[in-house]
Design a protein around this motif. Structure first.
Motif, PDB file in Angstrom:
ATOM      1  N   PHE A 263       0.745  -1.228  -0.125  1.00  0.00           N
ATOM      2  CA  PHE A 263       0.122  -0.127   0.134  1.00  0.00           C
ATOM      3  C   PHE A 263       0.870   1.241   0.103  1.00  0.00           C
ATOM      4  O   PHE A 263       0.500   2.160  -0.863  1.00  0.00           O
ATOM      5  N   PHE A 264       1.781   1.202   0.817  1.00  0.00           N
ATOM      6  CA  PHE A 264       3.062   2.448   0.880  1.00  0.00           C
ATOM      7  C   PHE A 264       3.480   2.742  -0.719  1.00  0.00           C
ATOM      8  O   PHE A 264       3.373   3.698  -0.865  1.00  0.00           O
ATOM      9  N   GLY A 265       3.903   1.456  -1.271  1.00  0.00           N
ATOM     10  CA  GLY A 265       4.438   1.637  -2.685  1.00  0.00           C
ATOM     11  C   GLY A 265       3.258   2.296  -3.577  1.00  0.00           C
ATOM     12  O   GLY A 265       3.730   3.214  -4.329  1.00  0.00           O
ATOM     13  N   GLU A 266       2.084   1.801  -3.302  1.00  0.00           N
ATOM     14  CA  GLU A 266       1.148   2.337  -4.548  1.00  0.00           C
ATOM     15  C   GLU A 266       0.856   3.622  -4.058  1.00  0.00           C
ATOM     16  O   GLU A 266       0.573   4.435  -5.112  1.00  0.00           O
ATOM     17  N   TYR A 267       0.924   4.217  -2.941  1.00  0.00           N
ATOM     18  CA  TYR A 267       0.789   5.630  -2.515  1.00  0.00           C
ATOM     19  C   TYR A 267       1.478   6.389  -3.281  1.00  0.00           C
ATOM     20  O   TYR A 267       1.503   7.642  -3.565  1.00  0.00           O
ATOM     21  N   VAL A 307       3.148   8.504   7.208  1.00  0.00           N
ATOM     22  CA  VAL A 307       2.691   9.991   7.242  1.00  0.00           C
ATOM     23  C   VAL A 307       3.802  10.788   7.074  1.00  0.00           C
ATOM     24  O   VAL A 307       3.938  11.959   6.304  1.00  0.00           O
ATOM     25  N   GLU A 308       4.971  10.298   7.323  1.00  0.00           N
ATOM     26  CA  GLU A 308       6.305  10.890   7.032  1.00  0.00           C
ATOM     27  C   GLU A 308       6.604  11.349   5.375  1.00  0.00           C
ATOM     28  O   GLU A 308       6.797  12.378   5.081  1.00  0.00           O
ATOM     29  N   ALA A 309       6.117  10.395   4.834  1.00  0.00           N
ATOM     30  CA  ALA A 309       6.161  10.178   3.395  1.00  0.00           C
ATOM     31  C   ALA A 309       5.392  11.077   2.460  1.00  0.00           C
ATOM     32  O   ALA A 309       5.552  11.769   1.852  1.00  0.00           O
ATOM     33  N   TYR A 310       4.060  10.950   3.065  1.00  0.00           N
ATOM     34  CA  TYR A 310       2.911  11.664   2.417  1.00  0.00           C
ATOM     35  C   TYR A 310       2.434  12.523   3.162  1.00  0.00           C
ATOM     36  O   TYR A 310       1.203  13.216   2.694  1.00  0.00           O
ATOM     37  N   GLY A 311       2.813  12.969   4.103  1.00  0.00           N
ATOM     38  CA  GLY A 311       1.988  14.164   5.047  1.00  0.00           C
ATOM     39  C   GLY A 311       1.797  15.477   4.359  1.00  0.00           C
ATOM     40  O   GLY A 311       0.793  15.796   4.631  1.00  0.00           O
ATOM     41  N   GLN A 312       2.684  15.832   3.350  1.00  0.00           N
ATOM     42  CA  GLN A 312       2.205  17.026   2.712  1.00  0.00           C
ATOM     43  C   GLN A 312       1.085  17.096   1.845  1.00  0.00           C
ATOM     44  O   GLN A 312       0.566  18.026   1.410  1.00  0.00           O
ATOM     45  N   GLN A 369      -1.688  13.895  16.639  1.00  0.00           N
ATOM     46  CA  GLN A 369      -1.634  15.530  17.340  1.00  0.00           C
ATOM     47  C   GLN A 369      -0.077  15.890  17.063  1.00  0.00           C
ATOM     48  O   GLN A 369       0.198  16.829  16.701  1.00  0.00           O
ATOM     49  N   GLN A 370       0.641  14.584  17.241  1.00  0.00           N
ATOM     50  CA  GLN A 370       2.056  15.178  17.042  1.00  0.00           C
ATOM     51  C   GLN A 370       2.478  15.479  15.482  1.00  0.00           C
ATOM     52  O   GLN A 370       3.206  16.373  15.196  1.00  0.00           O
ATOM     53  N   TRP A 371       1.544  14.961  14.520  1.00  0.00           N
ATOM     54  CA  TRP A 371       1.811  14.993  13.271  1.00  0.00           C
ATOM     55  C   TRP A 371       1.145  16.081  12.800  1.00  0.00           C
ATOM     56  O   TRP A 371       0.970  16.719  11.661  1.00  0.00           O
ATOM     57  N   GLY A 372       0.169  16.830  13.473  1.00  0.00           N
ATOM     58  CA  GLY A 372      -0.709  17.844  13.352  1.00  0.00           C
ATOM     59  C   GLY A 372      -1.659  17.615  12.502  1.00  0.00           C
ATOM     60  O   GLY A 372      -2.367  18.380  11.397  1.00  0.00           O
TER      61      GLY A 372
END
Length: 682
Positions: A263-267, A307-312, A369-372
Motif C-alpha cells: 500500500f505504501f508503494g502504491e501511494y 505519514v512522514e512520506a506523504y504528510g504534505q 496530534q504530533q503530526w498535526g
C-alpha cells in the motif's frame, strides 16, 4: 475557480426506492432484510431477496429491516443495581481539568453516504432534491453550524466520469463488469452529481468529503477530484483515496499477500500522479489510510513511514471501524457464526462499549496530534452488514450513539461519520419511503438521528468545545456523564441512563458541584440550569422518542421537521451549596446547560425547513414561496428504479424486478400488522 451551480429548479417530494448497503459492498439477488435469527429456537427461511423471520407465536414479520416492528425485551436491571444518587464535581476553568480532550467542532457527528446511492437519499438530480433530507440536515446545521458528509465508499474505487447518461441519469451501475467477491459494480457518474451537492450546500450549510478511485494504479482517474474542486470549491473538505485497503486482498482487488508496504508503494505512485495533475489545484486534501482494522492495525501503516512520506498531501488521517458485525447471515462462516441479537443487546447498553472501542486507537490519536493531523472515524455504525434488528433501530442505538460519539471526542478523534443503508438495513439515521408509497407515507426517522441532534447540541458552534469523561458514579457502566467546556469554561453536562425501569425506581439523580474550594475557584453555579431530555419508554422503543418534548415521528411519519411543542425544563440550583441536582430517567439522556452562553444558544434556536414545489404526489405536500425558489416539475424518479442496487455487504440487487418483491412483501405485512402492533421477544 468560482463555484458553478446548475440551476436549482425544484425540490421534489418524489422519494426513490432506497436499498441496502453497509460498510462492505455487495450486489446480487441474495441478502437479508431482517438480519440474524431472532433468538434461539426461532427459524428463518430464505427467498431470493428477503429472509423471513418467524417470531415465536403469531404474528411474524416478513418485511424490510428498516420497518421491523419486533421489540426486544430490555435487559434486566443489574443485580446489584447501580447507586441512583451520586455526585459529580467539575471546575469552571478547563485548565484545571486533567485529561480533557482536544478542541472539537460542532460538526463532529457527521454522515457517510455510499456514492452509488446518493441519488436515492439526497436527490435525483441537481434540479430535484429530496426535501426531507434537507430538513433533517437543517436541524443539525442549526445546532452545529455545519454538517460534514462523505460521499464515497466501495463504489468510489471503480467510479469514472462521463458527460451524460441515458434518460438524464447522473449515476449508472454496470454489474456485468463487476469481478470481485462482493460484486461491487463499475460506477459511471456525470458532473450533475457534484452540481447536486453544490445545490444542497446553497440551501443548507453542508461540506463534503469525496471518494476517488484507487483501483487502477497504472491509469489514475482524477476527474471526480478535478470536478469537485471546480464545482464545490470551499465546500470540499477533502478526497478519500483508498477505501479499506486492508481488505483489498480478501475482496479480490489485490493479491492475498497485499501488505501495508505494498500500500505504501502504491501511494507513491498515487502522489506522483496527483502532483502532476494541473487540474487539481489544491494538493493537500487527501484522507488516508482508511483501514478497517479487520486485517491491519493503524500501527502497521504508521510503521511504513506513511505519514512522514506523504504528510504534505494529507489533510486528515482516517480509519473505518464498526464495533460488531452481522455478516454471518450473508456469508456463513464457521469462525463467525450468526449472532443472537438478544445476546448482543446488553453490549450496547453500557459505557464500556465506547471504552473498549477507542482503546486500540489511543496511540494513533496521540500520534495524529504530533503530526498535526485530525484523526477521523470515517465510517461507523452499530454493526456492519446492516446492524441488528431491535438494537440498531431502537432507542438502544440512540443512547449508544451519544456515548460512542462523546467517547470518541473524549479520546481525541476529530469526527465520526455514521453510515447510511437502505430499507433492508436496521441502522439508518433516517430512511426514505419506497417510491410507490411516497404518496401515503413519509420518511422513517431512526433513533440514531436523535444521537446526531444531541451530540450537535453538546458540541455547539463555538469550535472550542472540549470533552471530559467524568467516570461518573464510580465509573458505573449504566450511568455515564461527560463535562463540556467551551471557550475555556464549563458550559454543559451530558448524562446517560442505560437502564429501563418504567417504575422510576432506577431513575438516577446526580448532584453536580461546580467550582468551589475543590479547585480554589469562585462558585460557578448559576441560580438555575436548563435541561433538555432525550426520552423513550424503554431502550427497545422505535417510534415514541422525544427530544425536549418534540419528535420527528415514527415509521413512515416524517418529513424531517419537528412535531409538538418544545419542553426545556428549568431546575433551580443551590448556590450556597454550589450545586445543581438533576434527574435522568431510566432510560434517557440529558444535557444540562450551565453557562449563560449555553442557555442563550438554546433560547435562540431556529432552523429553515424546505417544503416541496413538485406536486407529483398531492397528499402530504406543501408549497414554497416562489421568491425563494423557482418551481418546476423536475425529473421523475420512475425512470431511476432500474439498476438501484445495494452498495454493501448484506445489500440486495436494486433492479426493478428484484426490488418489487421486497416492497410487495413489506407492504403486504405492513398493511394490516406492522404499523399497528409490536412484538416483544423475551
Amino acid at each position: 475557480m468560482a463555484n458553478m451551480y446548475y440551476p436549482l429548479l425544484a425540490l421534489s417530494s418524489c422519494l426513490l426506492v432506497s436499498v441496502a448497503r453497509a460498510d462492505v459492498t455487495i450486489y446480487g439477488l441474495f441478502g437479508q432484510t431482517t438480519a440474524a435469527p431472532v433468538q434461539q429456537g426461532a427459524s428463518s427461511t430464505s427467498a431470493p431477496s428477503t429472509t423471513f423471520i418467524t417470531v415465536p407465536g403469531p404474528p411474524s414479520y416478513t418485511g424490510l429491516a428498516a420497518y421491523n416492528p419486533v421489540y426486544w425485551e430490555p435487559p434486566a436491571i443489574p443485580n446489584p443495581p447501580p447507586p441512583t444518587t451520586f455526585a459529580i464535581g467539575v471546575p469552571t476553568d478547563q485548565n484545571l481539568m486533567t485529561g480533557i480532550s482536544i478542541p472539537q467542532a460542532g460538526t463532529f457527528f457527521g454522515f457517510s453516504i455510499e456514492m452509488s446511492v446518493a441519488n436515492q437519499l439526497i436527490g435525483t438530480s441537481s434540479k430535484n432534491l429530496n426535501v426531507p433530507f434537507l430538513n433533517y440536515m437543517s436541524i443539525i446545521a442549526e445546532k452545529a453550524g455545519s454538517v460534514h458528509i462523505r460521499v464515497g465508499g466501495n463504489t468510489q474505487e471503480t467510479a469514472f466520469v462521463v458527460d451524460s447518461l441515458a434518460d438524464g441519469k447522473m449515476i449508472e451501475k454496470d454489474k456485468e463488469d463487476a469481478s470481485n467477491p462482493t460484486a461491487t459494480p463499475v460506477l459511471a457518474l456525470t458532473p450533475d452529481l457534484l452540481y447536486m451537492l453544490a445545490n444542497v450546500s446553497s440551501l443548507v450549510n453542508i461540506n463534503w468529503y469525496l471518494g476517488i478511485p484507487f483501483n487502477d494504479t497504472a491509469n489514475w482517474r482524477f476527474q471526480i477530484a478535478e470536478l469537485g474542486e471546480a464545482i464545490l470549491g470551499d465546500r470540499l473538505l477533502g478526497f478519500q483515496a483508498a477505501n479499506e485497503p486492508d481488505l483489498y486482498g480478501q475482496h479480490g482487488h489485490r493479491p492475498l499477500t497485499y501488505s501495508p508496504f505494498d500500500f505504501f508503494g502504491e501511494y507513491a505512485l498515487f502522489t506522483q500522479a496527483w502532483q502532476a495533475d494541473g487540474n487539481v489545484p489544491v494538493k493537500n486534501k487527501i484522507i488516508a489510510p482508511s483501514t478497517s482494522y479487520a486485517v491491519w492495525s493503524p500501527e502497521q501503516v504508521w510503521d511504513t513511514g506513511f505519514v512522514e512520506a506523504y504528510g504534505q498531501y494529507l489533510s486528515h488521517l482516517a480509519v473505518e471501524h464498526y464495533p460488531a458485525d452481522n455478516c454471518a447471515v450473508i456469508f456463513p462462516n464457521p469462525q463467525n457464526p450468526p449472532r443472537d441479537p438478544l445476546q448482543v443487546l446488553p453490549t450496547y447498553l453500557t459505557h464500556q462499549a465506547g471504552l473498549d472501542f477507542v482503546q486500540p486507537y489511543l496511540n494513533s490519536t496521540a500520534l495524529a496530534q504530533q503530526w498535526g493531523k485530525p484523526f477521523l472515524l470515517f465510517e461507523t455504525n452499530t454493526a456492519s452488514c446492516g446492524g441488528f434488528p431491535g438494537i440498531s433501530d431502537a432507542f438502544t442505538s440512540a443512547l449508544w450513539g451519544i456515548d460512542h460519539a462523546l467517547q470518541l471526542a473524549n479520546s481525541n478523534f476529530s469526527g465520526a461519520l455514521f453510515h447510511f443503508g437502505g430499507q433492508n438495513v436496521s441502522y439508518n439515521p433516517f430512511t426514505a419511503a419506497p417510491t410507490n408509497e411516497s404518496a401515503l407515507h413519509g420518511w422513517t426517522t431512526g433513533p440514531l438521528f436523535y444521537s446526531a441532534v444531541f451530540v450537535a447540541e453538546v458540541m455547539g458552534k463555538s469550535n472550542t468545545t472540549r470533552i471530559k469523561d467524568m467516570g461518573a458514579n464510580n465509573g458505573n457502566g449504566q450511568t455515564p456523564a461527560y463535562a463540556v467546556f467551551e471557550n475555556g469554561q464549563f458550559s454543559k453536562m451530558a448524562m446517560i441512563n442505560y437502564m429501563t425501569d418504567p417504575s422510576g425506581a432506577n431513575d438516577y439523580t446526580a448532584t453536580i458541584y461546580v467550582g468551589g474550594s475543590g479547585w480554589n475557584e469562585p462558585n460557578g453555579v448559576p441560580a438555575s440550569v436548563q435541561v433538555k431530555y432525550l426520552l423513550a419508554p424503554s431502550t427497545s422503543e422505535k417510534d415514541n422518542i422525544t427530544w425536549a418534548g418534540q419528535t420527528l415521528g415514527g415509521r413512515f411519519a416524517s418529513d424531517g421537521r419537528w412535531k409538538g411543542e418544545e419542553n426545556i425544563q428549568t431546575v433551580p440550583c443551590d448556590q450556597n451549596a454550589n450545586s445543581c441536582t438533576v434527574k435522568v430517567p431510566a432510560p434517557g439522556a440529558a444535557i444540562v446547560y450551565f453557562s449563560q452562553d449555553a442557555q442563550a444558544a438554546i433560547a435562540g434556536e431556529s432552523y429553515s425547513t424546505y417544503p416541496t414545489t413538485v406536486l407529483t404526489k398531492t397528499k402530504n405536500t406543501v408549497t414554497i414561496d416562489p421568491s425563494v425558489l423557482a418551481t418546476s416539475n423536475g425529473d421523475s424518479g420512475k425512470s431511476r428504479l432500474n439498476n438501484m442496487g445495494g452498495t454493501s455487504q448484506g445489500g440486495t440487487n436494486g433492479a426493478a424486478g428484484a426490488v418489487a418483491p421486497g416492497v410487495a412483501a413489506l407492504f403486504s405485512a405492513l398493511a394490516g400488522v406492522a404499523v399497528f402492533f409490536r412484538v416483544t421477544i423475551r
